[in-house]
Design an enzyme around this catalytic site. Structure first.
Site, mmCIF file in Angstrom:
data_model
loop_
_atom_site.group_PDB
_atom_site.id
_atom_site.type_symbol
_atom_site.label_atom_id
_atom_site.label_comp_id
_atom_site.label_asym_id
_atom_site.label_seq_id
_atom_site.Cartn_x
_atom_site.Cartn_y
_atom_site.Cartn_z
ATOM 1 N N GLU A 91 2.468 6.441 -6.892
ATOM 2 C CA GLU A 91 1.436 7.296 -7.467
ATOM 3 C C GLU A 91 1.760 8.768 -7.253
ATOM 4 O OE1 GLU A 91 -2.396 6.093 -5.908
ATOM 5 O OE2 GLU A 91 -1.929 3.984 -6.276
ATOM 6 N N TYR B 235 0.807 -1.204 0.000
ATOM 7 C CA TYR B 235 0.000 0.000 0.000
ATOM 8 C C TYR B 235 0.852 1.271 0.000
ATOM 9 C CZ TYR B 235 -4.881 1.320 0.355
ATOM 10 O OH TYR B 235 -6.139 1.750 0.091
#
Lengths: 349, 231
Positions: free
Chosen positions: B160, B153
């Site tokens: 990102e 995660y």
């Protein structure tokens, strides 16, 4: 004990009373008056309030009048728990059931002489009037700030200048009129069913109204604003639509107010009155929303501004949801509800 | 009858023919997605071994990368619609609105970072769903699903954010997806500012999602530990 409970409840379900009777503290039965001998003797109720989630015993009220209302019980509960004022209490017969109304009378409820209620905290409450006044004053003030080009919004050379387009002045008048009308209606016209709503709603609602007002006002009052393509014709038509719908909306609010005597919470089917603007009741359940949509469509055409179109769209979606809910509850409550009516748009929605 | 304690299957395998057919369709569907992600994984490994530019790699995996998230069917997949929907939206956004649209970032390491994170996550997740449907879920896969995210995660989020950050100067220079005043709709949109706001939104959102998964982990894996004690 069961016979007493049956008699008091008039033959209704007494599961609550019978089941709970066991764990009660011993002194309880002593205070009861035997109802078998003297028929006119008042059977006092005992009310036990448990937390709906934890089932902890929060309050025990004895010698409660049989004709006591839930509202009165809430006041009594408030005395023992001052942090839970009546507006934030949800009293129900079942932990997962619906809330009982303040007007419900104790002896008419399906409970034994020892009534068990479940309590749920609705959270901090705020009155509807307060919320409405706050959420409507915001747009009024914010729009004017953009209209007068207060510093730090546009480039410094435009501070306190005015737009050269007359439609911008017209738009300011319409927008301000709309929110002044709403404020006055909140103070003098509307009759609210519920006194309060959860506190967090004020933040949600104000963000919506104030945010959109700022977004719209920014573009309409911008130095680089482009007036409507079709010029005066477009603006005039839009203004007529806007005013027509404002009057319509106001007429509906007055008609709805007159359905309900002051201080009451009665619900009746609204019907067309002598005022032609109310004749739309023949086709629509919630014409106040219909007219509101019309007003904002008018304002969109008048300003030819995409953010205004977005605001109209979002408002329309929300009002449709409300109108459908209201329409459904009308249908449920009234057998003779006129079948021709649609929730918000005649024949369509 | 042997009780399956390791998971709850929503589709009772021994009933209707119709249900069986339905279940087989879902199974076939999951296998397809699983294999697509494996293809991506193979591509990544090859790229890593080649230690070359990732530019070509991105193009080869772009298609499957885009189809995969769009195939999520709410309701069939036993997880929250809101969370899954959110994840899908953010993935589609990253893939199309950032990486695809801004050519210059496609050879960035950050792209490799989040693609790897997504790939591993999805392989585990689809294995989890597939085996769950088959009523034969190995504990290893369940454990992997609720443990690997701890690293994947943050890895994905870092990739990102770095990618969006890398795209910023190009967006500002070219005015990509932006609308300026004056125009006849009296509307403006600055994609550059929008991207910055997206980056800022990670601050409140990421911890919420992360801690939700951690709570899920305690619930799911902690539960099984109790059962094994009973045995």
């Amino acid at each position: 004990m069961d016979a007493l409970a049956l008699e008091a409840a008039g033959g209704k379900k007494v599961a609550n009373g019978a089941a709970v009777a066991a764990p009660l503290p011993p002194p309880a039965p002593v205070k009861r008056k035997p109802a078998k001998k003297a028929k006119k003797a008042v059977v006092f109720f005992e009310v036990e309030i448990l937390d709906a989630k934890t089932k902890d015993k929060l309050c025990f009220l004895d010698k409660v009048e049989p004709n006591a209302t839930i509202g009165e019980i809430k006041s009594m509960f408030h005395k023992s728990h001052p942090q839970w004022y009546p507006a934030r209490q949800s009293i129900r017969l079942d932990p997962k059931g619906k809330s009982l109304k303040d007007e419900d009378v104790l002896q008419h409820l399906p409970v034994g002489t020892t009534a068990t209620f479940y309590f749920r905290d609705l959270g901090a409450q705020i009155s509807w009037v307060t919320v409405f006044l706050t959420e409507y004053t915001g747009p009024l003030v914010i729009y004017l700030m953009f209209y007068f080009r207060v510093p730090f919004i546009y480039a410094p050379k435009y501070d306190f200048t005015t737009s050269k387009h007359w439609v911008v002045h017209l738009a300011c008048m319409c927008h301000s009129f709309h929110y002044v009308k709403r404020l006055l209606e909140t103070l003098f016209v509307h009759r609210f069913s519920h006194g309060t709503m959860p506190l967090r709603n004020i933040f949600k609602n104000c963000t919506y109204y104030w945010g959109f007002a700022a977004w719209m006002a920014y573009y309409i009052n911008h130095p680089l604003y482009t007036p409507p393509i079709y010029g005066e014709q477009q603006i005039r038509l839009a203004l007529i639509i806007f005013l027509f719908c404002q009057i319509g909306n106001f007429s509906i609010h007055i008609a709805l107010r007159n359905l309900r005597p002051p201080g009451s919470k009665t619900r009746k089917i609204p019907y067309p009155t002598k005022n032609p603007f109310t004749w739309i009741f023949l086709l629509v359940s919630c014409p106040n929303y219909t007219y509101e949509l019309g007003s904002w469509l008018g304002f969109t055409v008048m300003t030819q501004c995409l953010p205004v179109a977005f605001f109209t769209l979002v408002g329309f979606i929300q009002m449709t949801v409300w109108a459908k809910g209201k329409h459904r509850s009308y249908l449920k409550e009234f057998r003779d509800y006129p079948p021709l009516r649609s929730p918000i748009l005649p024949f369509i929605l | 009858a042997k009780l399956s304690r390791t998971q709850h299957s929503k589709i009772p395998f021994n009933k209707d023919i119709n249900l069986k057919f339905f279940a087989m369709t879902i199974l076939r569907f999951f296998f397809t997605l699983l294999s697509r992600w494996l293809v991506i994984a193979v591509g990544l490994v090859r790229a890593y071994l080649a230690r070359g530019s990732y530019h070509g790699l991105y193009y080869s995996i772009e298609k499957p990368l885009n189809v995969c998230p769009l195939c999520h069917i709410p309701g069939i997949v036993p997880s929250s619609v809101v969370l899954t929907g959110f994840q899908v939206m953010s993935r589609v956004f990253l893939t199309w609105a950032v990486t695809h649209s801004v050519r210059e970032v496609q050879s960035e390491d950050s792209v490799l970072l989040f693609v790897t994170a997504w790939t591993v996550t999805e392989i585990i997740r689809y294995s989890f769903y597939t085996f769950s449907l088959l009523n034969h879920l190995p504990y290893l896969i369940k454990w992997a699903r609720y443990t690997f995210f701890i690293v994947l995660y943050p890895m994905g989020v870092t990739g990102e954010l770095l990618t969006i950050y890398a795209a910023l100067p190009y967006v500002q220079k070219t005015g990509l997806y932006s609308v300026t005043l004056p125009n006849k709709y009296n509307f403006s949109f600055d994609y550059y500012t929008f991207l910055i706001l997206i980056m800022i939104s990670y601050i409140p959102l990421f911890p919420q999602l992360y801690f939700h998964m951690i709570r899920q982990r305690k619930k799911v894996l902690g539960h099984v530990e109790d059962y094994s004690k009973v045995e």
